[in-house]
Enzyme design. Structure first.
Site, PDB file in Angstrom:
ATOM      1  N   THR A 166       0.816  -1.222   0.000  1.00 24.99           N
ATOM      2  CA  THR A 166       0.000   0.000   0.000  1.00 24.99           C
ATOM      3  C   THR A 166       0.845   1.265   0.000  1.00 24.99           C
ATOM      4  O   THR A 166       0.467   2.270  -0.600  1.00 24.99           O
ATOM      5  CB  THR A 166      -0.936  -0.032   1.229  1.00 24.99           C
ATOM      6  OG1 THR A 166      -1.858  -1.100   1.056  1.00 24.99           O
ATOM      7  CG2 THR A 166      -1.698   1.269   1.400  1.00 24.99           C
ATOM      8  N   SER A 202       1.874  -7.551  -0.842  1.00 24.13           N
ATOM      9  CA  SER A 202       2.769  -8.405  -0.058  1.00 24.13           C
ATOM     10  C   SER A 202       2.321  -9.856  -0.038  1.00 24.13           C
ATOM     11  O   SER A 202       3.091 -10.739   0.344  1.00 24.13           O
ATOM     12  CB  SER A 202       2.950  -7.871   1.361  1.00 24.13           C
ATOM     13  OG  SER A 202       1.779  -8.003   2.111  1.00 24.13           O
ATOM     14  N   THR A 204       1.557  -4.537   4.248  1.00 24.54           N
ATOM     15  CA  THR A 204       1.384  -4.898   5.656  1.00 24.54           C
ATOM     16  C   THR A 204       0.831  -6.307   5.849  1.00 24.54           C
ATOM     17  O   THR A 204       0.940  -6.863   6.940  1.00 24.54           O
ATOM     18  CB  THR A 204       0.435  -3.908   6.343  1.00 24.54           C
ATOM     19  OG1 THR A 204      -0.827  -3.933   5.661  1.00 24.54           O
ATOM     20  CG2 THR A 204       0.997  -2.511   6.342  1.00 24.54           C
ATOM     21  N   ASP A 205       0.230  -6.875   4.792  1.00 27.22           N
ATOM     22  CA  ASP A 205      -0.489  -8.139   4.983  1.00 27.22           C
ATOM     23  C   ASP A 205       0.412  -9.266   5.485  1.00 27.22           C
ATOM     24  O   ASP A 205      -0.008 -10.093   6.293  1.00 27.22           O
ATOM     25  CB  ASP A 205      -1.159  -8.578   3.677  1.00 27.22           C
ATOM     26  CG  ASP A 205      -2.364  -7.719   3.324  1.00 27.22           C
ATOM     27  OD1 ASP A 205      -2.826  -6.955   4.198  1.00 27.22           O
ATOM     28  OD2 ASP A 205      -2.848  -7.807   2.178  1.00 27.22           O
TER      29      ASP A 205
HETATM   30  N1  ASP Z   1      -2.661  -5.578   0.508  1.00 23.13           N
HETATM   31  C1  ASP Z   1      -1.591  -4.699   0.903  1.00 23.13           C
HETATM   32  C2  ASP Z   1      -0.290  -5.467   0.885  1.00 23.13           C
HETATM   33  O1  ASP Z   1       0.006  -6.177   1.834  1.00 23.13           O
HETATM   34  C3  ASP Z   1      -1.884  -4.143   2.219  1.00 23.13           C
HETATM   35  C4  ASP Z   1      -0.907  -3.135   2.731  1.00 23.13           C
HETATM   36  O2  ASP Z   1       0.139  -2.892   2.178  1.00 23.13           O
HETATM   37  O3  ASP Z   1      -1.232  -2.547   3.761  1.00 23.13           O
HETATM   38  O4  ASP Z   1       0.427  -5.350  -0.062  1.00 23.13           O
END
Ligand code: ASP
Length: 323
Positions: free
Chosen positions: A11, A50, A82-83
């Protein structure tokens, strides 16, 4: 002073719905970064959600960050989604051999949204990467002005900017204005010597089986077929339905099976309950005690060990120390 920054997508790099901002574009949006007196060496590694990252990606970044530190960088920063950050941070921590901090961060709100948190998180991560106070703490997660140990941190909310928490310990510290305040120093373990290549990783896959209500146990054999290891995310202190216990015992004769809790905090027990499917029953059938590791982190450790050629005794010993 130099900091190596590795951009992997997520993100924090999203524009128009997909991860596409480069590391230079991410760092250009951070007010105050220039004033830290650190030169940021940016490397674009991947631009993916991710969910698309691999163990090899993480181990390659650790190797590149190691080279940067060996050549004089004060620390390294990784930006990613973050995932999977709780898993990648733990994997990096297991093999990170330096006193210099390896700091992971990301964002919950992309730059097109009000209150985008990426710039503040990058600023905090770089502050941590250059902070003398953060040396010797291994891989860290800097997020929402908190500093978390990779071993303890979890993503606990799907949208909140305060998603990263360490349920068993709380954060190690906080970023306060320009200072990094470390309040708790965790025990560190020797880095694991395993650097498996992609083929060895591909040949060593680990499944996670989650205990659920009214489970007749018939699913687990299919799940474990073709896997070299299994992590059980048990109820509470490490329990499963009684019908599952003999099946897990039979699997444990064949492959390492690690017992963890699906609760999100706390440890599995060793010696309290005695019913079929209880922790004592499962451990007596040869399951390995996952200790305080949650199922996702246990899976990371087990796969790294297997891909590194570790046998059951070495695996059990590693969990006894790191679990
Ligand atoms: N779907 C995103 C990822 O993990 C979520 C994020 O970056 O917060 O790439």
């Amino acid at each position: 002073m130099r900091v190596a920054l590795f951009a992997l997508g997520g993100t924090i790099s999203v524009a128009g719905g997909t991860p596409r901002l480069t590391g230079e574009q991410i760092t250009a949006q951070v007010p105050g970064l220039d004033g830290l007196g650190a030169h940021i060496d940016v490397q674009d590694v991947r631009a993916v959600p991710s969910s698309g990252l691999t163990f090899t990606d993480v181990l390659d970044v650790v190797a590149a960050a190691s080279r940067a530190v060996a050549e004089g960088a004060a620390g390294a920063v990784v930006t990613q989604g973050t995932d999977t950050l709780e898993e990648t941070a733990f994997l990096a921590d297991l093999v990170w051999p330096h006193a210099e901090p390896l700091v992971l961060t990301g964002a919950m709100r992309n730059t097109s949204l009000a209150g985008a948190d990426g710039p503040a998180n990058v600023l905090a991560a770089v502050r941590v990467a250059i902070a003398p106070e953060a040396r010797g703490l291994g891989a860290l997660v800097a997020f929402n002005d908190q500093v978390h140990a990779a071993r303890r941190v979890r993503k606990t909310h799907s949208t909140s900017t305060a998603t990263f928490r360490s349920p068993d310990t709380g954060p190690l510290g906080h970023v306060v204005e320009d200072r990094v305040r470390i309040l708790t120093v965790p025990p560190r373990h020797e880095p694991l010597p395993y650097r498996p290549d992609p083929q060895r990783l591909a040949a060593n896959r680990v499944a996670v089986y989650t205990a659920v209500l009214d489970d007749d146990g018939t699913l687990v054999d299919d799940l474990a077929r073709g896997r070299q290891g299994l992590v059980v995310a048990g109820f509470g202190v490490g329990h499963v339905a009684g019908a599952l216990a003999p099946r897990l015992g039979a699997l444990a004769d064949r492959i390492p099976v690690v017992l963890t809790s699906r609760t999100g905090g706390g440890s599995v027990l060793r010696d309290t309950y005695r019913s079929p499917g209880s922790e004592t029953d499962l451990l007596s059938r040869g399951l390995i005690d996952g200790g305080m590791l949650d199922p996702w982190k246990a899976r990371v450790l087990l796969r790294l060990l297997l891909a590194g050629g570790a046998g059951r005794d070495v695996i059990a010993a590693a969990f006894a120390v790191r679990g």
